[in-house]
Scaffold this motif. Structure first.
Motif, PDB file in Angstrom:
ATOM      1  N   UNK A  54      13.282 -50.479  35.505  1.00  0.00           N
ATOM      2  CA  UNK A  54      12.393 -51.598  35.194  1.00  0.00           C
ATOM      3  C   UNK A  54      12.885 -52.915  35.400  1.00  0.00           C
ATOM      4  N   UNK A  55      14.197 -53.141  35.211  1.00  0.00           N
ATOM      5  CA  UNK A  55      14.724 -54.508  35.355  1.00  0.00           C
ATOM      6  C   UNK A  55      14.805 -54.985  36.942  1.00  0.00           C
ATOM      7  N   UNK A  56      14.853 -53.866  37.688  1.00  0.00           N
ATOM      8  CA  UNK A  56      14.768 -54.049  39.452  1.00  0.00           C
ATOM      9  C   UNK A  56      13.273 -54.625  39.639  1.00  0.00           C
ATOM     10  N   UNK A  78      23.254 -63.791  35.840  1.00  0.00           N
ATOM     11  CA  UNK A  78      24.121 -63.227  34.787  1.00  0.00           C
ATOM     12  C   UNK A  78      23.417 -61.873  33.919  1.00  0.00           C
ATOM     13  N   UNK A  79      21.911 -62.052  33.747  1.00  0.00           N
ATOM     14  CA  UNK A  79      21.357 -60.823  32.997  1.00  0.00           C
ATOM     15  C   UNK A  79      21.710 -59.404  33.695  1.00  0.00           C
ATOM     16  N   UNK A  80      21.448 -59.624  34.998  1.00  0.00           N
ATOM     17  CA  UNK A  80      21.737 -58.353  36.064  1.00  0.00           C
ATOM     18  C   UNK A  80      22.895 -57.849  35.752  1.00  0.00           C
ATOM     19  N   UNK A  81      24.112 -58.830  35.803  1.00  0.00           N
ATOM     20  CA  UNK A  81      25.469 -58.521  35.587  1.00  0.00           C
ATOM     21  C   UNK A  81      25.779 -57.555  34.278  1.00  0.00           C
ATOM     22  N   UNK A  82      25.229 -58.385  33.408  1.00  0.00           N
ATOM     23  CA  UNK A  82      25.478 -57.957  31.935  1.00  0.00           C
ATOM     24  C   UNK A  82      24.701 -56.636  31.670  1.00  0.00           C
ATOM     25  N   UNK A  86      23.228 -55.744  41.980  1.00  0.00           N
ATOM     26  CA  UNK A  86      22.262 -56.552  42.235  1.00  0.00           C
ATOM     27  C   UNK A  86      22.315 -57.944  41.980  1.00  0.00           C
ATOM     28  N   UNK A  87      23.317 -58.088  41.020  1.00  0.00           N
ATOM     29  CA  UNK A  87      23.564 -59.617  40.442  1.00  0.00           C
ATOM     30  C   UNK A  87      24.404 -60.247  41.884  1.00  0.00           C
ATOM     31  N   UNK A  88      25.222 -59.441  42.275  1.00  0.00           N
ATOM     32  CA  UNK A  88      26.169 -60.009  43.445  1.00  0.00           C
ATOM     33  C   UNK A  88      25.199 -60.241  44.537  1.00  0.00           C
TER      34      UNK A  88
END
Length: 170
Positions: free
Chosen positions: A78-80, A128-132, A138-140
Motif C-alpha cells: 500500500x505504501x508503494x 525517511x518514512x520509507x526507511x522507517x 525503496x528509500x535508497x
C-alpha cells in the motif's frame, strides 16, 4: 484480531479515513493540483515519528506501527502505491527499485526542481518514512534518483541535497 489497529494502520488498510474523512484510495485518486496545494495528507501517506510545526493532527509513527509495517507485506505494498502517486506528482516513474524521470518531465518548470520549497520537505519525509517502514531499498532508490536528477540540473540547493542524503538514517 484482539486489538484494534491504530488510526494510521486503519487508514493504510483502507478501513478508516484520515482526520478529514478521506480514505486512502480517495487520496491516491486526487489531482496533481490538489496534491500540490493541500498540506495535510502527506503525513498520513508517509508517517514519521516527529510531529511538524503545523500538523498537530498528523499521526506520529510509533515503534509498534513500524513493527506492523515490518510484518505486513500488504501494508508495505500500500505504501508503494502512495510512493507511485507521489512519484507521478513529481514527474517521475518507478519500475521496481529503478526511479527515472518521465519523458514529459519539463525540467525547467517542475515544482520540485528549484532551490527549495515545501516539496523538498515532502521528499525528505518520503525517504525517511520509507526507511522507517521497512522499505529501506525503496528509500535508497528514491534518495538516489532525486539527488541525481536534482543535481544534474544544478537547481536544487545543497541544503536540500544534504537533507535528502541524511533522511534514511535512524
Amino acid at each position: 484480531m484482539g486489538h484494534h489497529p491504530t488510526p494510521l494502520i486503519a487508514f493504510y488498510r483502507g478501513e478508516a479515513p484520515d482526520h478529514k474523512g478521506r480514505y486512502i484510495d480517495a487520496v491516491w485518486a486526487l489531482s496533481h493540483f490538489w496534491l500540490e496545494h493541500t498540506h495535510d495528507y502527506i503525513q498520513w501517506l508517509f508517517p514519521i515519528p516527529e510531529v511538524g510545526r503545523f500538523n498537530h493532527f498528523a499521526p506520529r509513527l510509533t515503534d509498534g506501527e513500524r513493527d506492523i509495517f515490518q510484518d505486513d507485506s500488504a501494508l508495505r505494498e500500500q505504501q508503494r502505491v502512495s510512493l507511485d502517486v507521489m512519484l507521478s506528482f513529481l514527474g517521475l516513474t518507478r519500475d521496481g527499485l529503478t526511479i527515472t524521470a518521465q519523458p514529459s518531465l519539463n525540467i525547467r518548470e517542475h515544482i520540485w526542481l528549484k532551490a527549495g520549497g515545501h516539496n523538498h520537505l515532502r521528499i525528505s519525509r518520503m525517504i525517511r518514512s520509507l526507511a522507517l517502514c521497512h522499505q529501506y531499498d525503496q528509500a535508497l532508490a528514491l534518495q538516489e534518483a532525486l539527488i541525481r536528477i536534482g543535481t544534474e540540473q544544478g537547481i536544487v540547493s545543497n541544503a536540500s541535497i544534504q537533507y535528502w542524503s541524511e533522511a534514511h538514517k535512524e
